[in-house]
Enzyme design. Structure first.
Site, PDB file in Angstrom:
ATOM      1  NE  ARG A 150       4.135  12.974   1.776  1.00  0.00           N
ATOM      2  CZ  ARG A 150       3.310  11.822   1.787  1.00  0.00           C
ATOM      3  NH1 ARG A 150       2.467  11.563   2.561  1.00  0.00           N
ATOM      4  NH2 ARG A 150       3.503  11.095   0.677  1.00  0.00           N
ATOM      5  NE  ARG A 182      -0.940  15.020   1.733  1.00  0.00           N
ATOM      6  CZ  ARG A 182      -1.091  13.623   1.378  1.00  0.00           C
ATOM      7  NH1 ARG A 182      -2.171  12.987   2.126  1.00  0.00           N
ATOM      8  NH2 ARG A 182      -0.329  13.033   0.708  1.00  0.00           N
ATOM      9  NE  ARG A 192       1.978   2.579  -0.807  1.00  0.00           N
ATOM     10  CZ  ARG A 192       1.763   3.586   0.128  1.00  0.00           C
ATOM     11  NH1 ARG A 192       2.297   3.455   1.177  1.00  0.00           N
ATOM     12  NH2 ARG A 192       1.400   4.724  -0.012  1.00  0.00           N
ATOM     13  NE  ARG A 206       2.654   9.650  -3.198  1.00  0.00           N
ATOM     14  CZ  ARG A 206       2.183  10.907  -2.670  1.00  0.00           C
ATOM     15  NH1 ARG A 206       2.225  12.046  -3.024  1.00  0.00           N
ATOM     16  NH2 ARG A 206       1.682  10.656  -1.635  1.00  0.00           N
ATOM     17  CE  LYS A 265      -2.998   5.722   2.628  1.00  0.00           C
ATOM     18  NZ  LYS A 265      -1.694   5.346   2.415  1.00  0.00           N
TER      19      LYS A 265
HETATM   20  P1  AMP Z   1       2.873   7.471   1.816  1.00  0.00           P
HETATM   21  O1  AMP Z   1       3.311   8.163   3.068  1.00  0.00           O
HETATM   22  O2  AMP Z   1       2.092   6.306   2.253  1.00  0.00           O
HETATM   23  O3  AMP Z   1       1.718   8.312   0.851  1.00  0.00           O
HETATM   24  O4  AMP Z   1       4.134   6.987   0.809  1.00  0.00           O
HETATM   25  C1  AMP Z   1       4.881   7.835   0.288  1.00  0.00           C
HETATM   26  C2  AMP Z   1       5.755   6.896  -0.348  1.00  0.00           C
HETATM   27  O5  AMP Z   1       6.622   6.062   0.385  1.00  0.00           O
HETATM   28  C3  AMP Z   1       5.152   6.164  -1.382  1.00  0.00           C
HETATM   29  O6  AMP Z   1       4.951   6.843  -2.566  1.00  0.00           O
HETATM   30  C4  AMP Z   1       6.383   5.031  -1.826  1.00  0.00           C
HETATM   31  O7  AMP Z   1       7.372   5.718  -2.474  1.00  0.00           O
HETATM   32  C5  AMP Z   1       7.033   5.013  -0.356  1.00  0.00           C
HETATM   33  N1  AMP Z   1       6.306   3.695   0.459  1.00  0.00           N
HETATM   34  C6  AMP Z   1       5.408   3.835   1.411  1.00  0.00           C
HETATM   35  N2  AMP Z   1       4.803   2.571   1.657  1.00  0.00           N
HETATM   36  C7  AMP Z   1       5.658   1.683   0.907  1.00  0.00           C
HETATM   37  C8  AMP Z   1       5.682   0.249   0.889  1.00  0.00           C
HETATM   38  N3  AMP Z   1       4.775  -0.438   1.563  1.00  0.00           N
HETATM   39  N4  AMP Z   1       6.417  -0.131   0.000  1.00  0.00           N
HETATM   40  C9  AMP Z   1       7.016   0.675  -0.611  1.00  0.00           C
HETATM   41  N5  AMP Z   1       7.261   1.808  -0.667  1.00  0.00           N
HETATM   42  C10 AMP Z   1       6.330   2.719   0.238  1.00  0.00           C
END
Ligand code: AMP
Length: 296
Positions: free
Chosen positions: A230, A201, A166, A241, A90
């Site tokens: 991360r 990563r 999400r 996740r 993404k």
């Molecule tokens: P990402 O950077 O998109 O991989 O998101 C990292 C983490 O942030 C996820 O595993 C969730 O814990 C939290 N997160 C990101 N986007 C959302 C969302 N729309 N709703 C709830 N938690 C989120």
């Protein structure tokens, strides 16, 4: 009112010589959004160019006003949602889309990480959920995303929303606030590839560039030494996740079914972008066509 609208449109088109190559022209944001989505609408362009100043009779005024209404309606900036499992690409695709279509990239995960970095109460709470690969509660995420979507840059340029919604409740909340995307892009990648991508990563905190220890290693020893991982990019956490992603993706898709495109994210980044770019070009052509027939 109608005549001031009209004269500004005429001035605008006269001042840009390449209406068929909109993406390349460095025009002001508002003008650019018009050009971007109507590059094929030669009928609209011609009509505006050739329309003389409004004659002072009621009938002509009505014709002019309805023409402008159709044009105005189609000045809407592009609104895109992109979704995919962790490490589905993404971030990379968002960079490419943002660059070509000049949209504001809003990543829910980045907004949350910014809260954590700023040490806010919301950040502290969010981290507890992120640590265990779960969704951060709606009361933190929903308003945070909504506020960002309402910032002037997002409303003027259009947006590319990444990692939100999400869940069904997030999608419903966004709908309730009146945000409707034009297209929902879902990146699909087999799970074994995702785990390998996540575990290797790394982030360069100086340049913000993302590396992969095996597939895209750092160029120098110096960069390698400063790379960070991360906190949720471990094998154990990515599996959690992924489970969360699979549990929620179907319900989100049910809301955007009619505007969803599924993209094979397991190929090269160029090949993935080609699929997305084709879909976005088609979308813009359709909008242009609609506008052409509305104006004709
Ligand atoms: P990402 O950077 O998109 O991989 O998101 C990292 C983490 O942030 C996820 O595993 C969730 O814990 C939290 N997160 C990101 N986007 C959302 C969302 N729309 N709703 C709830 N938690 C989120």
């Amino acid at each position: 009112m109608a005549s001031s609208c009209c004269s500004s449109s005429v001035t605008f088109f006269n001042s840009h010589s390449k209406p068929n190559n909109p993406l390349a022209s460095p025009v002001p944001a508002q003008a650019n959004s018009f050009l971007r989505f109507h590059s094929n609408s030669s009928s609209a362009v011609l009509r505006l160019r050739s329309t003389p100043a409004p004659p002072p009779n009621a009938h002509s005024f009505r014709v002019m006003a309805s023409t402008l209404t159709a044009v105005e309606k189609n000045r809407e900036p592009l609104k895109i949602m992109i979704s995919g499992a962790p490490a589905s690409g993404k971030g990379t695709q968002c960079e490419l889309i943002k660059k070509k279509y000049d949209l504001v990239h809003i990543a829910a995960g980045d907004l949350l990480r910014a809260e954590i970095a700023a040490g806010t109460e919301n950040g502290k709470r969010a981290k507890e959920f992120m640590e265990i690969g779960q969704l951060v509660p709606d009361e933190i995420v929903v308003m945070m995303v909504k506020d960002r979507l309402m910032e002037p840059d997002s409303t003027e340029k259009g947006w590319l929303l990444d990692g939100y919604p999400r869940s069904l409740s997030q999608a419903t909340a966004l709908k309730g606030f009146g945000f409707h995307p034009d297209i929902f892009i879902l990146l699909e990648v087999p799970e074994e590839i995702l785990v390998e991508r996540v575990v290797g990563r790394r982030l360069d905190p100086v340049t913000g560039k993302i590396y992969h220890l095996k597939y895209s290693p750092p160029e120098t020893e110096e960069i390698a030494a400063r790379l960070t991982q991360r906190f949720d990019d471990t094998e154990e956490k990515v599996k959690l996740r992924l489970r969360t992603h699979h549990q929620n993706v179907e319900s989100v898709l049910s809301i955007y079914e009619d505007i969803t495109i599924k993209v094979d994210g397991s190929v090269s980044k160029e090949a993935v972008f080609e699929q997305i770019d084709t879909a976005l070009s088609d979308l813009m052509a359709q909008r242009a066509e609609k506008m052409g027939s509305a104006v004709a």
